[in-house]
Enzyme design. Structure first.
Site, PDB file in Angstrom:
ATOM      1  N   TYR A 135       0.862  -1.191   0.000  1.00 60.97           N
ATOM      2  CA  TYR A 135       0.000   0.000   0.000  1.00 60.97           C
ATOM      3  C   TYR A 135       0.890   1.230   0.000  1.00 60.97           C
ATOM      4  CZ  TYR A 135      -3.016   3.742   1.736  1.00 60.97           C
ATOM      5  OH  TYR A 135      -3.680   4.932   1.887  1.00 60.97           O
ATOM      6  N   GLU A 223      -3.494   7.622  -3.934  1.00 62.07           N
ATOM      7  CA  GLU A 223      -3.486   6.353  -3.200  1.00 62.07           C
ATOM      8  C   GLU A 223      -3.322   5.208  -4.189  1.00 62.07           C
ATOM      9  OE1 GLU A 223      -6.006   4.770   0.506  1.00 62.07           O
ATOM     10  OE2 GLU A 223      -7.165   4.825  -1.358  1.00 62.07           O
TER      11      GLU A 223
END
Length: 500
Positions: A135, A223
């Protein structure tokens, strides 16, 4: 402003960020054409991805837009992301069948809620051989005033869940505004993810390009989840979410053109056209305020008083007639709004001008719910008198707490008629909140005896104590003489008590 995944990948790729290749499709035929190109480029796996402004698409379920039931394909509920191996007998037909079931139907995910979002476009992407998922995100940390890069070994999982259950697995680096991302910070992030060798070098290249893109496009958030480590040791963005700072869009006409209004709330779109700062909420009290801080305080006081704000709406410092009228139109388009609270501080503009503006705006817009007005600041008292003497019905408050109380009184006094039509205001609203215009001085005040009284017999009139009534909704107004009640109201309106 949010953009779709395929737009985000295209944008990031233009700044050298390694991204998963793919093509967008708006029809089943375009999906087949895109899949054909992917196969020609050597794809061994095709990913059909619904494009909506929400996460959790892979776990979300496609629902029929008419019937509402889940769409079934190959005896299974069709999800928002579907994998098609190219070694099947007819992968192009498979892509067509999936696309025809996704496009035009609703995708319900954990982020969309039960109402879901309509799928109007698909991304046909090339499959990636993933060894490990990570991530990564970049955003502004308002507490420190610095950009922050967050990375985690727990890719493919909501970062909120990781932060709650495994906070130690999130690596953070704060970037000094005047220095930019330093080499040692990029290396520290790579080490934090446990990368070495080719993967380490690939991540350094990736994160530098990602931060460069973040600054160049004035992003509010980037993101990447999952960030994939391929079997070849390359770092690549398999998914990407990009949000652009609205205040910087004037510098990026090409990005502004990517806006998809179908993904936004129609009321927010309409408010934006009138330069109103509007965010729709789930409550029943419409708020019209000038200033973001005052708007937040207004919503808080409504909550404390037992109501629920239906929106955040900042009309700005000027609060002109046009903007007030536009604000009313937006709020009246929301069927959940059962009352409106106007809370304006007269600093830049005088309160009496705001009061006149509100009256003019309400004469051009049909407002079918109770309106509570609280004006404070320059010429606030004059403004209250203007509102009270207007032919329109307002509930006027002097303080914010009083305004909130009047809102809850108004809500408790609203009932729906038997046909489900417009709301009506019952006796509790009329007695407790509504400001009735003064009666004409030429009206006659006839003295009629009550039923059951003997003619000529004089009784001392007993003043009714409204405060003693525990349940105003249970009052039978037929017991009151209408003209005597009008006299009482007129006496109150003519009272010089500043507390009124």
């Amino acid at each position: 402003m949010n953009i779709h995944e395929h737009q985000a990948k295209e944008l990031l790729g233009s700044y050298g960020v390694p991204v998963q290749s793919g093509r967008v499709a708006f029809t089943p035929e375009q999906a087949v054409e895109a899949a054909h190109h992917m196969i020609d480029e050597g794809a061994t796996l095709l990913i059909v991805k619904s494009q909506i402004h929400a996460g959790g698409r892979g776990k979300g379920i496609i629902h029929d837009i008419i019937g509402g039931e889940p769409v079934v394909y190959n005896d299974k509920e069709l999800r928002g992301v579907k994998v098609v191996p190219t070694d099947e007998s007819n992968p192009l037909h498979e892509v067509y069948e999936i696309a025809i079931r996704m496009l035009g139907n609703r995708l319900v995910t954990i982020q969309t809620g039960a109402e879901g979002k309509v799928v109007n476009r698909l991304l046909i992407a090339n499959g990636v051989d993933i060894e490990k998922e990570f991530y990564c995100s970049i955003l502004l940390d308002r507490a420190s005033g610095k950009n922050i890069i967050m990375a985690s070994t727990e890719g493919g999982v909501e970062i909120e869940k990781v932060a709650e259950e495994m906070p130690e697995k999130i690596v953070r680096e704060y970037v000094e505004p005047g220095l930019g991302l330093e080499g040692f910070q990029a290396r520290r992030l790579a080490f934090g993810l446990g990368l070495s060798g080719k993967a380490h070098k690939s991540f350094i290249t990736f994160i530098n390009a990602l931060y460069k893109a973040y600054i160049a496009i004035d992003a509010a958030l980037i993101e990447v989840n999952p960030l994939a480590l391929t079997t070849d040791g390359d770092i690549i963005a398999v998914d990407a979410k990009v949000s652009i700072d609205d205040n910087a869009l004037y510098r990026h006409a090409d990005i502004a053109a990517m806006r998809d209004e179908s993904e936004e709330d129609p009321l927010e779109v309409e408010a934006g056209k009138n330069n109103l700062n509007y965010i729709k909420l789930d409550g029943n009290v419409g708020c019209m305020v000038n200033g973001a801080g005052l708007a937040m305080a207004t919503m808080d006081i409504i909550k404390l008083a037992g109501g629920e704000p239906a929106n955040f709406l900042d009309v700005g410092g000027g609060a002109s007639v046009e903007r007030v009228a536009a604000a009313f139109k937006v709020m009246m388009s929301d069927p959940n709004v059962k009352a409106v609270l106007i809370n304006i501080f007269g600093g830049i503009v005088r309160c009496d001008r705001v009061a006149n503006g509100i009256i003019q705006a309400m004469q051009t817009v049909e407002v079918h719910v109770p309106v509570i007005v609280r004006l404070d600041g320059t010429n606030a008292e004059e403004a209250r008198q203007i509102l009270l003497s207007s032919p329109l019905h307002f509930s006027v408050a002097a303080t914010l707490a009083e305004a909130a109380e009047k809102v809850t009184e108004a809500l408790s006094g609203i009932t729906a008629d038997e046909d489900g039509g417009a709301a009506v205001i019952n006796a509790s609203m009329a007695f407790a909140s509504m400001a009735i215009p003064p009666r004409d001085e030429d009206d006659d005040d006839d003295d009629e005896t009550l039923e059951g009284e003997e003619e000529g017999e004089e009784e001392e009139e007993e003043e009714f104590d409204f405060d003693a009534v525990e349940d105003p909704d249970s009052m039978d107004i037929s017991e009151f003489d209408e003209e005597d009640l009008d006299d009482d109201i007129e006496d109150v309106l003519n009272d010089d008590d500043d507390d009124f």
